[in-house]
Motif scaffolding. Structure first.
Motif, PDB file in Angstrom:
ATOM      1  N   ASP A   1      20.756  52.500  52.369  1.00  0.00           N
ATOM      2  CA  ASP A   1      21.607  52.663  51.190  1.00  0.00           C
ATOM      3  C   ASP A   1      22.940  51.941  51.377  1.00  0.00           C
ATOM      4  N   PHE A   2      23.482  52.013  52.583  1.00  0.00           N
ATOM      5  CA  PHE A   2      24.740  51.339  52.872  1.00  0.00           C
ATOM      6  C   PHE A   2      24.590  49.825  52.729  1.00  0.00           C
ATOM      7  N   VAL A   3      23.556  49.251  53.325  1.00  0.00           N
ATOM      8  CA  VAL A   3      23.345  47.798  53.268  1.00  0.00           C
ATOM      9  C   VAL A   3      23.159  47.349  51.819  1.00  0.00           C
ATOM     10  N   ALA A   4      22.401  48.114  51.043  1.00  0.00           N
ATOM     11  CA  ALA A   4      22.192  47.761  49.629  1.00  0.00           C
ATOM     12  C   ALA A   4      23.518  47.746  48.876  1.00  0.00           C
ATOM     13  N   ALA A   5      24.356  48.744  49.097  1.00  0.00           N
ATOM     14  CA  ALA A   5      25.651  48.808  48.414  1.00  0.00           C
ATOM     15  C   ALA A   5      26.619  47.759  48.967  1.00  0.00           C
ATOM     16  N   TYR A   6      26.559  47.513  50.264  1.00  0.00           N
ATOM     17  CA  TYR A   6      27.483  46.588  50.926  1.00  0.00           C
ATOM     18  C   TYR A   6      27.356  45.174  50.362  1.00  0.00           C
ATOM     19  N   PHE A   7      26.140  44.710  50.160  1.00  0.00           N
ATOM     20  CA  PHE A   7      25.922  43.331  49.703  1.00  0.00           C
ATOM     21  C   PHE A   7      25.607  43.228  48.217  1.00  0.00           C
ATOM     22  N   ASP A   8      25.791  44.298  47.472  1.00  0.00           N
ATOM     23  CA  ASP A   8      25.403  44.345  46.068  1.00  0.00           C
ATOM     24  C   ASP A   8      26.004  43.217  45.230  1.00  0.00           C
ATOM     25  N   ASN A   9      27.269  42.909  45.407  1.00  0.00           N
ATOM     26  CA  ASN A   9      27.937  41.903  44.572  1.00  0.00           C
ATOM     27  C   ASN A   9      28.335  40.652  45.341  1.00  0.00           C
ATOM     28  N   THR A  10      27.609  40.362  46.400  1.00  0.00           N
ATOM     29  CA  THR A  10      27.943  39.214  47.241  1.00  0.00           C
ATOM     30  C   THR A  10      27.248  37.957  46.733  1.00  0.00           C
ATOM     31  N   ASP A  11      27.884  36.826  46.938  1.00  0.00           N
ATOM     32  CA  ASP A  11      27.347  35.530  46.525  1.00  0.00           C
ATOM     33  C   ASP A  11      25.942  35.339  47.097  1.00  0.00           C
ATOM     34  N   PRO A  12      24.938  35.206  46.242  1.00  0.00           N
ATOM     35  CA  PRO A  12      23.553  35.062  46.714  1.00  0.00           C
ATOM     36  C   PRO A  12      23.335  33.871  47.639  1.00  0.00           C
ATOM     37  N   ASP A  13      24.014  32.761  47.402  1.00  0.00           N
ATOM     38  CA  ASP A  13      23.839  31.585  48.254  1.00  0.00           C
ATOM     39  C   ASP A  13      24.293  31.876  49.684  1.00  0.00           C
ATOM     40  N   GLU A  14      25.386  32.631  49.823  1.00  0.00           N
ATOM     41  CA  GLU A  14      25.871  33.004  51.160  1.00  0.00           C
ATOM     42  C   GLU A  14      24.855  33.893  51.866  1.00  0.00           C
ATOM     43  N   LEU A  15      24.243  34.790  51.125  1.00  0.00           N
ATOM     44  CA  LEU A  15      23.264  35.699  51.726  1.00  0.00           C
ATOM     45  C   LEU A  15      22.018  34.957  52.180  1.00  0.00           C
ATOM     46  N   VAL A  16      21.544  34.061  51.361  1.00  0.00           N
ATOM     47  CA  VAL A  16      20.354  33.288  51.719  1.00  0.00           C
ATOM     48  C   VAL A  16      20.654  32.436  52.955  1.00  0.00           C
ATOM     49  N   ALA A  17      21.853  31.871  53.023  1.00  0.00           N
ATOM     50  CA  ALA A  17      22.212  31.003  54.150  1.00  0.00           C
ATOM     51  C   ALA A  17      22.254  31.766  55.473  1.00  0.00           C
ATOM     52  N   ARG A  18      22.606  33.034  55.428  1.00  0.00           N
ATOM     53  CA  ARG A  18      22.752  33.804  56.671  1.00  0.00           C
ATOM     54  C   ARG A  18      21.457  34.460  57.129  1.00  0.00           C
ATOM     55  N   GLY A  19      20.610  34.860  56.234  1.00  0.00           N
ATOM     56  CA  GLY A  19      19.346  35.487  56.599  1.00  0.00           C
ATOM     57  C   GLY A  19      19.489  36.970  56.907  1.00  0.00           C
ATOM     58  N   PRO A  20      18.378  37.698  56.844  1.00  0.00           N
ATOM     59  CA  PRO A  20      18.435  39.164  56.940  1.00  0.00           C
ATOM     60  C   PRO A  20      18.914  39.701  58.286  1.00  0.00           C
ATOM     61  N   SER A  21      18.578  39.064  59.391  1.00  0.00           N
ATOM     62  CA  SER A  21      18.986  39.622  60.681  1.00  0.00           C
ATOM     63  C   SER A  21      20.506  39.551  60.850  1.00  0.00           C
ATOM     64  N   THR A  22      21.112  38.450  60.451  1.00  0.00           N
ATOM     65  CA  THR A  22      22.567  38.324  60.542  1.00  0.00           C
ATOM     66  C   THR A  22      23.254  39.258  59.558  1.00  0.00           C
ATOM     67  N   LEU A  23      22.743  39.329  58.340  1.00  0.00           N
ATOM     68  CA  LEU A  23      23.341  40.219  57.341  1.00  0.00           C
ATOM     69  C   LEU A  23      23.273  41.676  57.787  1.00  0.00           C
ATOM     70  N   PHE A  24      22.139  42.072  58.343  1.00  0.00           N
ATOM     71  CA  PHE A  24      21.998  43.437  58.849  1.00  0.00           C
ATOM     72  C   PHE A  24      23.019  43.702  59.956  1.00  0.00           C
ATOM     73  N   ALA A  25      23.186  42.754  60.861  1.00  0.00           N
ATOM     74  CA  ALA A  25      24.133  42.925  61.968  1.00  0.00           C
ATOM     75  C   ALA A  25      25.574  42.992  61.455  1.00  0.00           C
ATOM     76  N   ILE A  26      25.918  42.176  60.467  1.00  0.00           N
ATOM     77  CA  ILE A  26      27.257  42.217  59.872  1.00  0.00           C
ATOM     78  C   ILE A  26      27.515  43.585  59.260  1.00  0.00           C
ATOM     79  N   ALA A  27      26.570  44.050  58.462  1.00  0.00           N
ATOM     80  CA  ALA A  27      26.734  45.358  57.813  1.00  0.00           C
ATOM     81  C   ALA A  27      26.785  46.472  58.854  1.00  0.00           C
ATOM     82  N   ASN A  28      25.968  46.387  59.873  1.00  0.00           N
ATOM     83  CA  ASN A  28      25.939  47.412  60.906  1.00  0.00           C
ATOM     84  C   ASN A  28      27.273  47.478  61.666  1.00  0.00           C
ATOM     85  N   ALA A  29      27.870  46.319  61.929  1.00  0.00           N
ATOM     86  CA  ALA A  29      29.174  46.292  62.594  1.00  0.00           C
ATOM     87  C   ALA A  29      30.232  46.958  61.713  1.00  0.00           C
ATOM     88  N   HIS A  30      30.160  46.703  60.421  1.00  0.00           N
ATOM     89  CA  HIS A  30      31.130  47.314  59.508  1.00  0.00           C
ATOM     90  C   HIS A  30      30.841  48.810  59.341  1.00  0.00           C
TER      91      HIS A  30
END
Length: 180
Positions: free
Chosen positions: A26-55
């Motif tokens: 639920d946190f990850v879904a809310a965390y990236f809800d309004n983020t630029d889609p191109d940035e998310l695609v460029a980083r990939g799920p493992s990096t995005l998960f790690a970023i959200a987990n650190a926060h």
């Protein structure tokens, strides 16, 4: 976020979050809800998960009311689960106007450029000790009639800061700006 990028990220989260997977999901879904889609695609799920987990770790650490938690760091795989060519600034603060502008101006005053900003507003329920019990996007919580406080999370990737003293100086500057 594109639905395929969101689906891929949330699937990755379910597979890798362990016992806290529903809460982190639920946190990850809310965390990236309004983020630029191109940035998310460029980083990939493992990096995005790690970023959200650190926060998440910064959010889940209790903090006194009306104070900000600020972390300025160069992420490593061992500690944070991701690496970046940039220095990362993560902030948890009560929601108020002009936070992103104030943070960005402080980074610019240090002669650095902000390269990517993630700024979710989250409705956060905490227990008596300050640990997070439930989190959702502020918009969906408001629509559901929640009275939980809204907290502002800000992540900024800025030009790399090599020295620990310079990282601490930026953290101190940001803390002062947020206190003002």
């Amino acid at each position: 976020m594109t639905s395929s990028a969101l689906t891929e990220l949330l699937s990755y989260t379910q597979e890798h979050a362990g016992p806290a997977s529903s809460r982190i999901h639920d946190f990850v879904a809310a965390y990236f809800d309004n983020t630029d889609p191109d940035e998310l695609v460029a980083r990939g799920p493992s990096t995005l998960f790690a970023i959200a987990n650190a926060h998440w770790r910064l959010l889940d650490a209790p903090r006194p009311p009306n104070t900000a938690k600020v972390r300025v760091f160069n992420p490593t795989l061992a500690e944070d689960g991701f690496v970046s060519d940039h220095t990362v600034v993560q902030i948890v603060n009560d929601n108020m106007p002009f936070l992103v502008d104030s943070v960005t101006m402080a980074i610019n005053r240090s002669n650095r450029t902000a390269h990517w900003i993630v700024h979710p507003l989250l409705s956060v329920a905490r227990d008596a000790k300050g640990k997070v019990q439930n989190v959702s996007s502020a918009a969906s919580a408001s629509a559901a009639g929640s009275t939980d406080p809204v907290e502002s999370l800000i992540q900024v990737e800025c030009d790399r800061i090599v020295g620990a003293a310079e990282q601490q100086a930026l953290a101190d500057e940001l803390q002062q700006v947020l206190n003002d």
